[in-house]
Design an enzyme around this catalytic site. Structure first.
Site, PDB file in Angstrom:
ATOM      1  N   ASP A   1       9.066   2.979  -0.285  1.00  0.00           N
ATOM      2  CA  ASP A   1       8.303   3.591   0.432  1.00  0.00           C
ATOM      3  C   ASP A   1       8.575   3.074   2.127  1.00  0.00           C
ATOM      4  OD1 ASP A   1       6.012   4.401   2.062  1.00  0.00           O
ATOM      5  OD2 ASP A   1       4.575   3.554   0.170  1.00  0.00           O
TER       6      ASP A   1
ATOM      7  N   LYS B   1       4.417   9.084   8.800  1.00  0.00           N
ATOM      8  CA  LYS B   1       4.246   8.691  10.261  1.00  0.00           C
ATOM      9  C   LYS B   1       5.069   9.012  11.166  1.00  0.00           C
ATOM     10  CE  LYS B   1       1.003   5.197   8.313  1.00  0.00           C
ATOM     11  NZ  LYS B   1       0.937   4.625   7.379  1.00  0.00           N
TER      12      LYS B   1
ATOM     13  N   TYR C   1       0.724  -1.097   0.060  1.00  0.00           N
ATOM     14  CA  TYR C   1      -0.007   0.201  -0.030  1.00  0.00           C
ATOM     15  C   TYR C   1       0.852   1.218   0.062  1.00  0.00           C
ATOM     16  CZ  TYR C   1      -3.352   3.455   1.703  1.00  0.00           C
ATOM     17  OH  TYR C   1      -4.186   4.618   1.907  1.00  0.00           O
TER      18      TYR C   1
HETATM   19  C1  LIG Z   1       0.467   4.982   5.771  1.00  0.00           C
HETATM   20  C2  LIG Z   1       1.049   4.703   4.523  1.00  0.00           C
HETATM   21  C3  LIG Z   1       1.067   5.516   3.450  1.00  0.00           C
HETATM   22  C4  LIG Z   1       0.204   6.526   3.486  1.00  0.00           C
HETATM   23  O1  LIG Z   1       0.359   7.582   4.478  1.00  0.00           O
HETATM   24  P1  LIG Z   1      -0.699   8.615   4.705  1.00  0.00           P
HETATM   25  O2  LIG Z   1      -0.024   9.281   5.602  1.00  0.00           O
HETATM   26  O3  LIG Z   1      -1.763   7.724   5.476  1.00  0.00           O
HETATM   27  O4  LIG Z   1      -1.092   9.362   3.369  1.00  0.00           O
HETATM   28  C5  LIG Z   1       1.877   5.348   2.346  1.00  0.00           C
HETATM   29  N1  LIG Z   1       2.867   4.145   2.391  1.00  0.00           N
HETATM   30  C6  LIG Z   1       2.872   3.169   3.470  1.00  0.00           C
HETATM   31  C7  LIG Z   1       3.630   2.340   3.554  1.00  0.00           C
HETATM   32  C8  LIG Z   1       2.065   3.477   4.666  1.00  0.00           C
HETATM   33  O5  LIG Z   1       2.084   2.483   5.533  1.00  0.00           O
END
Ligand SMILES: *Cc1c(COP(=O)(O)O)cnc(C)c1O
Length: 429
Positions: free
Chosen positions: A239, A267, A144
């Site tokens: 990511d 995060k 994701y």
């Molecule tokens: C949470 C998450 C996102 C998206 O971050 P948001 O702050 O919710 O937009 C993207 N990539 C990964 C791996 C995530 O865990």
């Protein structure tokens, strides 16, 4: 446990907010309950509107590596707030946070701050496309990357395929250049490169996939992605929105010994305020506006309160903090495994540092999304509900992971394991 006030607020919210929530996973849909309304939270514990205290292993889905309302973070943000909530102009906090990020992500010469993980990945992808002059992306099933249009795709089967949009509202053309491969399957990626290699701008991956269970990837797989990208002139985007800053080494990239071209962060970097970031070597970053032609901007980017929370959060992450996270993680692992075994419950714990996942099945932990047994949801939903009754909150979905914070104590971990022991006495599966 009474949750009358929560239930009635939820009922009211349904008239005003879609499904009563502002982010779908909060809806508790997959665990057949109503969402719980929080009143306040401190350290490892949240208090709901009915006055129940819950030990929290969700921690706002990852950002709160030091737990709720950490006094030093609150102090720092409150102080900064006296000087203004948003400048729309440069300030020293942006430099300070950028320095701290670069210390842990040494492949970054320059950093750009944004306001969410989604924005970070979306912008990293645009930059990679602008830098290479190519359109195609490779992404992986089960990863994701936020709700970025071009990455919201599944592959129908386990085979590498063209992406099919996994949400209405995403035009076919937007995902026509997104190729999807299974995780941990280098041959599938090699095949995609053999077909489209000259057109692939970037391979985008969570090096530690943590949004569909915790699907730990091998060094070998990640390093082969690196070589493929090098051979074809494509960029490798990690990511690390979840995995970034979770480890003493800074990144999962460092642990695996593989250096990406661009890393996206979120995060933990904002310590509970909205921050995302992406960074790379100068040559790539300088293609961004105002130095280069790739445009990306944000009214609240580099917000002074958000920068302050990030700076304090990273400063509190010293060696001791990481040792503590690891010790707590080990304690969970050592205490929970015998309990699962004792009851013959078909789940095992998968853990990397302070990230954990109750993985269904008894075999080797899965490294690909399609290897997760299909009864995962049913097994988990009963467990989730029963643990909640005993005051322990895990994520309301079988595919979401758990988070340990530096403020968790041994008693929280051992308490949850003891509750699990009692719960498994009563559950049937
Ligand atoms: C949470 C998450 C996102 C998206 O971050 P948001 O702050 O919710 O937009 C993207 N990539 C990964 C791996 C995530 O865990």
């Amino acid at each position: 446990m009474q949750r009358n006030k929560s239930d009635s607020l939820h009922k009211e919210a349904l008239n005003h907010l879609v499904g009563g929530v502002n982010s779908p996973v909060r809806a508790f849909k997959s665990v057949h309950g109503n969402p719980i309304y929080f009143e306040k939270a401190s350290g490892a514990t949240v208090t709901d509107v009915d006055g129940n205290n819950l030990v929290d292993f969700v921690q706002s889905w990852g950002p709160l590596i030091h737990g709720h309302s950490h006094p030093e973070i609150i102090d720092m943000v409150s102080q900064k707030m006296q000087n203004g909530t948003s400048f729309g102009a440069p300030h020293i906090g942006e430099i300070e946070l950028a320095k701290r990020v670069k210390k842990r992500f040494s492949h970054m010469d320059k950093v750009r701050f944004v306001s969410s993980g989604t924005e970070a990945v979306m912008s990293a992808v645009r930059l990679a496309r602008g830098y290479t002059g190519r359109d195609y992306l490779v992404k992986f099933e089960g990863c994701y990357h936020g709700h970025v249009d071009s990455l919201m795709v599944n592959s129908g089967s386990g085979l590498a395929t063209f992406g099919i949009a996994s949400s209405p509202g995403i035009p076919k053309d937007t995902v026509a250049t997104t190729l999807v491969a299974p995780l941990d399957d280098i041959e599938a990626v090699e095949y995609l490169f053999s077909q489209h290699g000259e057109d692939i701008a970037a391979v985008v991956i969570e090096p530690l996939p943590a949004n569909n269970g915790l699907l730990v990837q091998s060094h070998e797989f990640l390093s082969k992605l690196r070589s493929l990208c090098d051979r074809y002139g494509s960029l490798l985007i990690f990511d690390e929105v979840i995995s970034g800053f979770r480890f003493k080494q800074g990144s999962f990239g460092s642990i695996s010994g593989v250096t990406p071209d661009i890393t996206a962060l979120g995060k933990v970097i904002g310590g509970g305020l909205p921050v995302g970031a992406y960074g790379a070597r100068s040559e790539i970053m300088e293609r961004l506006s105002p130095l280069g032609p790739v445009y990306q901007a944000g009214t609240l980017s580099g917000n002074p309160l958000a920068m302050a929370a990030g700076i304090k959060t990273l400063d509190l992450l010293d060696e001791d903090a990481y040792d503590r996270l690891e010790q707590l993680g080990e304690l969970l692992q050592e205490s929970v495994e015998p309990i699962l075994e004792k009851h013959g419950f078909p789940m095992r714990l998968v853990r990397m540092g302070s990230l954990f996942w109750f993985s269904p099945g008894n075999n080797h932990p899965p490294s690909r999304a399609d290897l997760i047994p299909s009864n995962a949801g049913t097994l988990y939903s009963d467990l989730h509900k029963a643990l909640l009754e005993k005051g322990y909150m895990l994520a309301p979905s079988a595919y979401e992971i758990g988070f340990i914070a530096t403020v968790h104590e041994e008693k929280h971990i051992l308490g949850m394991v003891e509750a699990l022991d009692e719960v498994l006495d009563t559950l049937e599966w």
